[in-house]
Design a protein around this motif. Structure first.
Motif, PDB file in Angstrom:
ATOM      1  N   LEU A 165      59.684  91.402 115.129  1.00  0.00           N
ATOM      2  CA  LEU A 165      60.207  92.676 115.885  1.00  0.00           C
ATOM      3  C   LEU A 165      59.780  93.971 115.501  1.00  0.00           C
ATOM      4  O   LEU A 165      59.499  94.929 116.228  1.00  0.00           O
ATOM      5  CB  LEU A 165      62.014  92.343 115.731  1.00  0.00           C
ATOM      6  CG  LEU A 165      62.568  91.423 116.584  1.00  0.00           C
ATOM      7  CD1 LEU A 165      64.081  91.211 116.291  1.00  0.00           C
ATOM      8  CD2 LEU A 165      62.555  91.605 117.876  1.00  0.00           C
ATOM      9  N   GLU A 167      56.828  94.328 114.078  1.00  0.00           N
ATOM     10  CA  GLU A 167      55.456  94.293 114.546  1.00  0.00           C
ATOM     11  C   GLU A 167      55.408  94.706 116.003  1.00  0.00           C
ATOM     12  O   GLU A 167      54.370  95.148 116.601  1.00  0.00           O
ATOM     13  CB  GLU A 167      54.752  93.063 114.331  1.00  0.00           C
ATOM     14  CG  GLU A 167      54.307  92.649 113.050  1.00  0.00           C
ATOM     15  CD  GLU A 167      53.296  93.393 112.414  1.00  0.00           C
ATOM     16  OE1 GLU A 167      52.160  93.388 113.001  1.00  0.00           O
ATOM     17  OE2 GLU A 167      53.279  93.793 110.958  1.00  0.00           O
ATOM     18  N   SER A 168      56.324  94.487 116.890  1.00  0.00           N
ATOM     19  CA  SER A 168      56.306  94.796 118.139  1.00  0.00           C
ATOM     20  C   SER A 168      56.442  96.151 118.515  1.00  0.00           C
ATOM     21  O   SER A 168      56.126  96.536 119.724  1.00  0.00           O
ATOM     22  CB  SER A 168      57.678  94.044 118.811  1.00  0.00           C
ATOM     23  OG  SER A 168      58.858  94.764 118.689  1.00  0.00           O
ATOM     24  N   VAL A 176      63.665  93.508 124.523  1.00  0.00           N
ATOM     25  CA  VAL A 176      62.696  92.452 124.293  1.00  0.00           C
ATOM     26  C   VAL A 176      63.110  91.264 124.710  1.00  0.00           C
ATOM     27  O   VAL A 176      64.292  90.842 125.056  1.00  0.00           O
ATOM     28  CB  VAL A 176      62.749  92.457 122.375  1.00  0.00           C
ATOM     29  CG1 VAL A 176      63.963  92.208 122.096  1.00  0.00           C
ATOM     30  CG2 VAL A 176      61.753  91.524 122.182  1.00  0.00           C
ATOM     31  N   ALA A 247      58.794  94.335 124.965  1.00  0.00           N
ATOM     32  CA  ALA A 247      58.278  93.669 123.923  1.00  0.00           C
ATOM     33  C   ALA A 247      58.756  92.267 124.189  1.00  0.00           C
ATOM     34  O   ALA A 247      59.718  92.041 124.892  1.00  0.00           O
ATOM     35  CB  ALA A 247      58.415  93.926 122.632  1.00  0.00           C
ATOM     36  N   LEU A 249      58.828  88.451 122.210  1.00  0.00           N
ATOM     37  CA  LEU A 249      58.432  87.564 120.977  1.00  0.00           C
ATOM     38  C   LEU A 249      58.346  86.241 121.436  1.00  0.00           C
ATOM     39  O   LEU A 249      59.232  85.631 121.944  1.00  0.00           O
ATOM     40  CB  LEU A 249      59.653  87.593 120.228  1.00  0.00           C
ATOM     41  CG  LEU A 249      59.766  88.107 118.572  1.00  0.00           C
ATOM     42  CD1 LEU A 249      58.915  89.298 118.578  1.00  0.00           C
ATOM     43  CD2 LEU A 249      60.820  88.207 118.087  1.00  0.00           C
ATOM     44  N   THR A 270      54.127  95.418 124.289  1.00  0.00           N
ATOM     45  CA  THR A 270      53.567  94.262 123.295  1.00  0.00           C
ATOM     46  C   THR A 270      54.102  92.927 123.364  1.00  0.00           C
ATOM     47  O   THR A 270      55.070  92.881 123.421  1.00  0.00           O
ATOM     48  CB  THR A 270      53.749  94.924 121.816  1.00  0.00           C
ATOM     49  OG1 THR A 270      53.194  96.117 121.795  1.00  0.00           O
ATOM     50  CG2 THR A 270      53.014  94.135 120.835  1.00  0.00           C
ATOM     51  N   VAL A 271      52.979  92.238 123.260  1.00  0.00           N
ATOM     52  CA  VAL A 271      53.542  90.650 123.157  1.00  0.00           C
ATOM     53  C   VAL A 271      53.002  90.053 121.844  1.00  0.00           C
ATOM     54  O   VAL A 271      52.051  90.141 121.417  1.00  0.00           O
ATOM     55  CB  VAL A 271      52.539  89.805 124.201  1.00  0.00           C
ATOM     56  CG1 VAL A 271      52.685  88.318 123.869  1.00  0.00           C
ATOM     57  CG2 VAL A 271      52.848  90.144 125.608  1.00  0.00           C
ATOM     58  N   VAL A 272      54.030  89.468 121.319  1.00  0.00           N
ATOM     59  CA  VAL A 272      53.958  89.059 119.688  1.00  0.00           C
ATOM     60  C   VAL A 272      54.183  87.503 119.795  1.00  0.00           C
ATOM     61  O   VAL A 272      55.111  87.097 120.031  1.00  0.00           O
ATOM     62  CB  VAL A 272      54.899  89.765 118.796  1.00  0.00           C
ATOM     63  CG1 VAL A 272      54.732  89.150 117.429  1.00  0.00           C
ATOM     64  CG2 VAL A 272      55.108  91.335 119.045  1.00  0.00           C
ATOM     65  N   SER A 299      52.213  87.444 114.757  1.00  0.00           N
ATOM     66  CA  SER A 299      52.818  87.799 113.462  1.00  0.00           C
ATOM     67  C   SER A 299      52.982  86.555 112.792  1.00  0.00           C
ATOM     68  O   SER A 299      53.561  85.519 113.195  1.00  0.00           O
ATOM     69  CB  SER A 299      53.955  88.544 113.974  1.00  0.00           C
ATOM     70  OG  SER A 299      54.660  89.026 112.881  1.00  0.00           O
TER      71      SER A 299
END
Ligand code: NAD
Ligand code: ZN
Ligand code: ZN
Length: 353
Positions: A165, A167-168, A176, A247, A249, A270-272, A299
């Motif tokens: 989270l 890092e997102s 998210v 985002a 996760l 952002t896609v983690v 991540s």
């Protein structure tokens, strides 16, 4: 320094990749100069443990192997160089068992990227045993007022999703999507996201997981990937302005969602990637990714600071994720349920049974 440590103990051991996992009496290891011996009371069961049994990944495990890397317990012995962990302290053995502390990654606090990293339940024996070894510098410091069963899943699942989270880049008020929200990592991700002020869209399948994700874990919406006719449209429709979550996760164990997320994440989003399905590839449409200025990244667990922070969220009562407890000797049952995708939340094994 030590106290009443038996010569032998019970453990769950695999002799070869593919299993079976057997309940056995094995010797108790002695800690080296920079190590501690932890009397593990409870250990969460992570899907990574099942990947290790199945040989899903390109790196081989040690064999025979004692799996497990969400082990919470009490320090019972320490090597002569250990000064800052006391006998009787509560400690956690997590995935990152040790690192060199000297390479350029360790210097930058990216110790999970250390080329010499030791991995609990993978390259060194883990926590499905009553006494496990960890490098003192890396064992998680668990406050004594925290229950060891409930906290054990934080040691991998919690740290990993909290790091993911961060890092997102998502900030309070944003949305998210948690893909795999009903599983072990996903259930903790919903709780950490909520505690961090984010709105959550849970994606998983089945009535039990939907109820848990919405009613217990605080998600504002749920998309059932198995019954949805169009996951991309449904996820976007669940956001306030229809443009998609800020985002995503990815904590699922199938490849498909890794190929969808870049389509529904919001422009600038952002896609983690966190889940590690065997042999899987990420896929994204180049046009939409470029025009939408989207970020796709990986991540991997977290460092010692992330560990302390994730545990502190738990200590403050902000993280309440459902778990079920079962005797360690019944680990195979947990693996069977996990393989079928039938676990809502996490299973924790009690090493005394
Ligand atoms: P889990 O089995 O508890 O949960 C996985 C969930 O994914 C299940 O609820 C399942 O229903 C759901 N799922 C399956 N297909 C899906 C789809 N198409 N869309 C949405 N959801 C779907 O597993 P877990 O213990 O939470 O681990 C998840 C993954 O994360 C594993 O691959 C594990 O190895 C990996 N992992 C990575 C890290 C890291 O540092 N990157 C750390 C820990 C675990
Ligand atoms: Zn794990
Ligand atoms: Zn290093």
């Amino acid at each position: 320094m030590s106290q009443n440590i038996p010569e032998k103990q019970w453990a769950m051991v695999i002799e070869k990749t593919g299993g079976p996992v057997e309940y056995k009496e094995i010797p108790v290891a002695k800690p080296g100069p920079d190590e501690v011996l932890v009397n593990i009371k409870y250990s969460g069961v992570c899907h990574t443990d099942l990947h290790a049994v199945n040989g899903d990944w390109p790196i081989p495990t040690k064999l025979p192997l004692v799996g497990g890397h969400e082990g919470a317990g009490v320090v019972v012995a320490r090597g002569e160089l250990v000064k800052d962990v006391e006998i009787g302290d509560h400690a956690g053995i997590k995935w990152l068992n040790g690192s060199c502390l000297a390479c350029s990654f360790c210097q930058a606090s990216d110790e999970m990227l250390c080329p010499k990293a030791l991995l609990s339940g993978y390259t060194v024996d883990g926590t499905f045993q009553q006494y496990a070894i960890g490098k003192a510098a890396h064992v998680a410091r668990i406050p004594k007022d925290v229950p060891l069963d409930a906290v054990s899943p934080v040691l991998c699942a919690g740290i990993t999703v909290y790091k993911g989270l961060k890092e997102s880049g998502a900030v309070p008020g944003q949305t998210v999507a948690i893909v795999g929200a009903g599983g072990g990592l996903g259930s903790l991700a919903c709780q950490y996201a909520k505690a961090m002020g984010l709105q959550v869209i849970g994606i998983d399948t089945g009535a039990e997981k939907e109820k848990m994700v919405k009613e217990e874990l605080g998600a504002t919406a749920f998309v059932d990937f198995a019954t949805s006719k169009n996951v991309v449209k449904d996820v976007q429709a669940a956001t306030a302005d229809g443009t998609g979550p800020h985002a995503v996760l990815l904590v699922a164990v199938n490849e498909k969602p890794f190929q969808q997320a870049a389509e529904y994440v919001r422009p600038r989003g952002t896609v983690v990637a966190i889940g590690l399905p065997a042999g899987a590839f990420l896929k994204a449409p180049v046009f939409e990714t470029v025009i939408g200025m989207k970020t796709i990244k990986g991540s991997y667990v977290g460092n010692r600071k992330d560990t302390g922070e994730a545990l502190d969220f738990f200590r403050r009562g902000l993280i309440k994720a459902p778990f079920k407890t079962i005797g360690m000797s019944e680990l195979q049952k947990v693996y069977d349920l996990m393989h079928e995708g039938k676990i809502a939340g996490r299973y924790v094994v009690d090493t005394s049974k």
